[in-house]
Design a protein around this motif. Structure first.
Motif, PDB file in Angstrom:
ATOM      1  N   LYS A  64      21.592 -15.827 -41.115  1.00 38.98           N
ATOM      2  CA  LYS A  64      20.886 -14.486 -41.345  1.00 38.98           C
ATOM      3  C   LYS A  64      19.701 -14.375 -40.770  1.00 38.98           C
ATOM      4  CE  LYS A  64      23.220 -13.241 -45.220  1.00 38.98           C
ATOM      5  NZ  LYS A  64      23.982 -11.912 -45.022  1.00 38.98           N
ATOM      6  N   PRO A  65      19.246 -13.122 -40.739  1.00 44.61           N
ATOM      7  CA  PRO A  65      18.029 -12.896 -39.593  1.00 44.61           C
ATOM      8  C   PRO A  65      16.866 -13.864 -40.068  1.00 44.61           C
ATOM      9  CG  PRO A  65      18.789 -10.929 -40.536  1.00 44.61           C
ATOM     10  CD  PRO A  65      19.554 -11.939 -41.263  1.00 44.61           C
ATOM     11  N   VAL A  66      16.172 -14.230 -39.078  1.00 45.13           N
ATOM     12  CA  VAL A  66      15.149 -15.296 -39.040  1.00 45.13           C
ATOM     13  C   VAL A  66      13.652 -14.506 -39.366  1.00 45.13           C
ATOM     14  CG1 VAL A  66      13.989 -17.232 -37.598  1.00 45.13           C
ATOM     15  CG2 VAL A  66      16.599 -16.721 -37.387  1.00 45.13           C
ATOM     16  N   GLY A  67      13.579 -14.611 -40.679  1.00 50.22           N
ATOM     17  CA  GLY A  67      12.365 -13.914 -40.842  1.00 50.22           C
ATOM     18  C   GLY A  67      10.913 -14.429 -40.370  1.00 50.22           C
ATOM     19  N   LYS A  68      10.811 -15.846 -40.476  1.00 51.13           N
ATOM     20  CA  LYS A  68       9.432 -16.568 -40.125  1.00 51.13           C
ATOM     21  C   LYS A  68       9.739 -17.934 -39.367  1.00 51.13           C
ATOM     22  CE  LYS A  68       6.835 -14.033 -42.547  1.00 51.13           C
ATOM     23  NZ  LYS A  68       5.733 -13.207 -41.700  1.00 51.13           N
ATOM     24  N   VAL A  69       8.862 -17.850 -38.254  1.00 51.95           N
ATOM     25  CA  VAL A  69       8.861 -19.130 -37.558  1.00 51.95           C
ATOM     26  C   VAL A  69       7.484 -19.716 -37.691  1.00 51.95           C
ATOM     27  CG1 VAL A  69      10.593 -18.452 -36.092  1.00 51.95           C
ATOM     28  CG2 VAL A  69       8.450 -17.769 -35.317  1.00 51.95           C
ATOM     29  N   ALA A  70       7.455 -20.946 -37.452  1.00 53.62           N
ATOM     30  CA  ALA A  70       5.820 -21.496 -37.281  1.00 53.62           C
ATOM     31  C   ALA A  70       6.058 -22.866 -36.245  1.00 53.62           C
ATOM     32  CB  ALA A  70       5.589 -22.056 -38.603  1.00 53.62           C
TER      33      ALA A  70
END
Length: 579
Positions: A64-70
């Motif tokens: 699914k769409p990657v909404g957050k990265v850190a």
């Protein structure tokens, strides 16, 4: 690059990063300054070389769409969360450390590493926040039940607290036993039932938390971390949801990304928007480069844009109003003439901090605009007793002029020159304010002579500022004598006003010279039109135009501005030739 009010609007990025096939939803920078990772609606992550904009690795695995990265603070880990609620961990080179794991039952919308990089916090639309051990990637402790969808999670700089953005803002103390120590919102319950908090960021010292809201309340608010009370008024400027906010490394500038296609750059000290970075589509993420010299933004245009942060001296050098230590909300209240609100805001500042010399000085000039000279002088004196300043001197001089104590007023203004920091623009501005205060105390001739002398004798003077002030003073004199039916004398003043200023130079003066609007309530937007209409009216009443011109001037007085430009030129020629 163009000016919009007292802001700089920037439309061209210094660099763009293209590699995703759909909207960029999130990104994070590595501490080494050389790399960046992004997450997208195309269900991939990209690892970038910051210098040349090359994609070093395209990282697949999400469904699914990657909404957050850190990125962890030590630069060793990347974590990504998607709209399915799945979490993935990667090493610093973009190699997967885990398979997609079902961390949440709803979309993951918040990720943040602890300062020591040993824990990861994740927040999701299932209403929970979870902490993960970065050695085992197993959940540590029980989930935090937040009561509603979580949009953002942020560790405090010390790592002791976790701020969670939902409908309200929750502060959790993480040391055992884990507990919620504060829960607050921007309005009394029920006033904004549909509004949510979308973004959070801590100031570097941890003393304040900054929040941003959705489309129902697209404002930025500051909260004191000792009392959890709101500090000052909300920052207004965005018109749609604010998805992300970021502070520069020194904590002096804040950037905000919004659905309104703009990134706004704010100065934390006075909450002013100092630059606007214009995009072509919705924005979902923003951050500063690790050196603070650039802003990066991403959104529905499928790319990341890099923008140079303008130097504050470049932004403010042409803004005469930069001597005012006043926040945007109070400034706007003064500009629109809502003196009751302005007075209330400054009084609240004084009640919060009895040693706030700026609030005393600012309330002083608001009282002066109400002709309450005694109270205005009291506030000015209080401001100066706490801390002498340029605005304290100006407020004191204005109040003393109102009380017709001219000798003491001139001393107050003269003292102000000690606080202009050898800045020529501030010096000239102080001289103009001094002249206006004299004029308002009915010392008309001396005031106009002072302005004219400044324009003709001082090197590097702001000629436009002098012209605006002289034109406005002549306009006021004309209106005064016009009321006394001295039409010929009024016509002379209006003639001086229209000959001093030209329409082409008035397009931006209301915003550029808003200090005159704030301090004295001037209406610079209609200066040109008001001067010309009254000039025509006075000439007609004084029988100084032939009958054949009457119809032409009547059209001028009632035509829209677009027609006035052409018609005024004819009348100016005739008046200047004595017809």
């Amino acid at each position: 690059m163009t000016e919009e009010g007292s802001n700089i609007r920037i439309t061209t990025a210094t660099q763009t990063f293209k590699g995703h096939e759909d909207a960029v939803l999130s990104f994070a920078l590595f501490p080494d300054r050389r790399r960046m990772v992004t997450g997208s609606c195309d269900m991939t992550l990209c690892l970038w070389n910051m210098e040349d904009g090359v994609v070093l690795k395209k990282m697949a695995g999400h469904r699914k769409p990657v909404g957050k990265v850190a990125v962890s603070r030590n630069g060793q880990f990347i974590v990504s969360g998607d709209w399915r609620g799945e979490l993935m961990a990667w090493n610093r080179d973009g190699e997967s450390l885990t398979r997609p794991s079902q961390a949440h039952s709803g979309m993951i919308h918040g990720l943040d590493f602890s300062p020591d990089s040993t824990l990861l916090a994740s927040g999701a639309f299932d209403g929970t926040t979870k902490l993960w051990n970065t050695e085992t990637w197993q959940m540590q402790g029980n989930p935090i039940y937040c009561g509603s969808a979580v949009y953002c999670v942020r560790y405090s700089p010390s790592g002791e607290h976790l701020a969670i953005a939902t409908k309200d803002i929750q502060i959790w103390k993480l040391s055992p036993p884990r507990r919620c120590i504060a829960k607050f919102n921007f309005q009394p319950q029920g006033q904004f039932e549909e509004a949510w908090n979308f973004a959070l960021v801590w100031t570097p010292d941890g003393k304040q938390l900054v929040s941003a809201g959705d489309k129902h309340d697209p404002t930025i608010r500051i909260w004191d971390s000792l009392t959890w009370k709101q500090v000052g008024e909300p920052w207004r400027g965005h018109t749609e949801s604010i998805w992300m906010i970021a502070l520069n490394p020194t904590g002096t500038l804040l950037a905000s990304a919004s659905d309104d296609h703009c990134v706004r750059l704010w100065q934390l000290s006075d909450q002013r928007t100092i630059a606007i970075f214009q995009h072509t589509d919705r924005l979902y993420c923003v951050t500063f480069s690790t050196d603070g010299e650039h802003i990066l933004s991403g959104g529905a245009d499928k790319m990341i844009s890099k923008w140079a942060v303008p130097l504050l001296e470049d932004v403010m050098k042409d803004q005469p109003s930069n001597i005012l230590a006043i926040n945007t909300t109070a400034r706007n209240a003064c500009i629109i003439g809502d003196l009751l609100t302005a007075d209330k805001l400054f009084t609240e500042g004084i009640n919060t901090d009895s040693n706030d010399h700026n609030s005393y000085a600012n309330r002083s000039f608001v009282l002066a605009r109400k002709a309450n000279w005694d109270r205005g002088l009291d506030d000015a004196l209080k401001s100066m007793s706490i801390q002498p300043s340029l605005m304290g001197c100006i407020s004191k001089g204005i109040a003393l002029c109102g009380k017709r104590q001219f000798q003491d007023a001139m001393k107050a203004f003269d003292l102000g020159f000690m606080f202009v920091d050898a800045n020529v623009k501030k010096t000239h501005l102080l001289l103009l304010i001094k002249a206006i205060a004299l004029f308002n105390a009915n010392e008309h001739d001396e005031a106009i002579v002072r302005v004219q002398d400044l324009a003709t004798t001082c090197p590097n003077v702001d000629i436009l500022a002098c012209q605006i002030v002289e034109a406005y003073l002549h306009l006021q004199l004309g209106l005064n004598v016009l009321d006394d039916t001295r039409h010929s004398q009024a016509a002379e003043h209006f003639t001086s006003a229209v000959n001093t200023i030209r329409f082409s130079s008035l397009l931006a003066i209301h915003s550029k010279y808003d200090i005159f609007v704030v301090l004295f309530g001037w209406d610079l937007k209609s200066l040109w039109l008001t001067a010309h209409q009254n000039w025509c009216h006075a000439l007609l009443r004084a029988d100084r135009l032939p009958e054949a011109e009457y119809l032409r001037l009547w059209k001028i007085m009632h035509s829209p501005v677009a027609q006035l430009t052409r018609l005024i030129q004819v009348s100016e020629k005739r008046a200047n030739h004595g017809t």
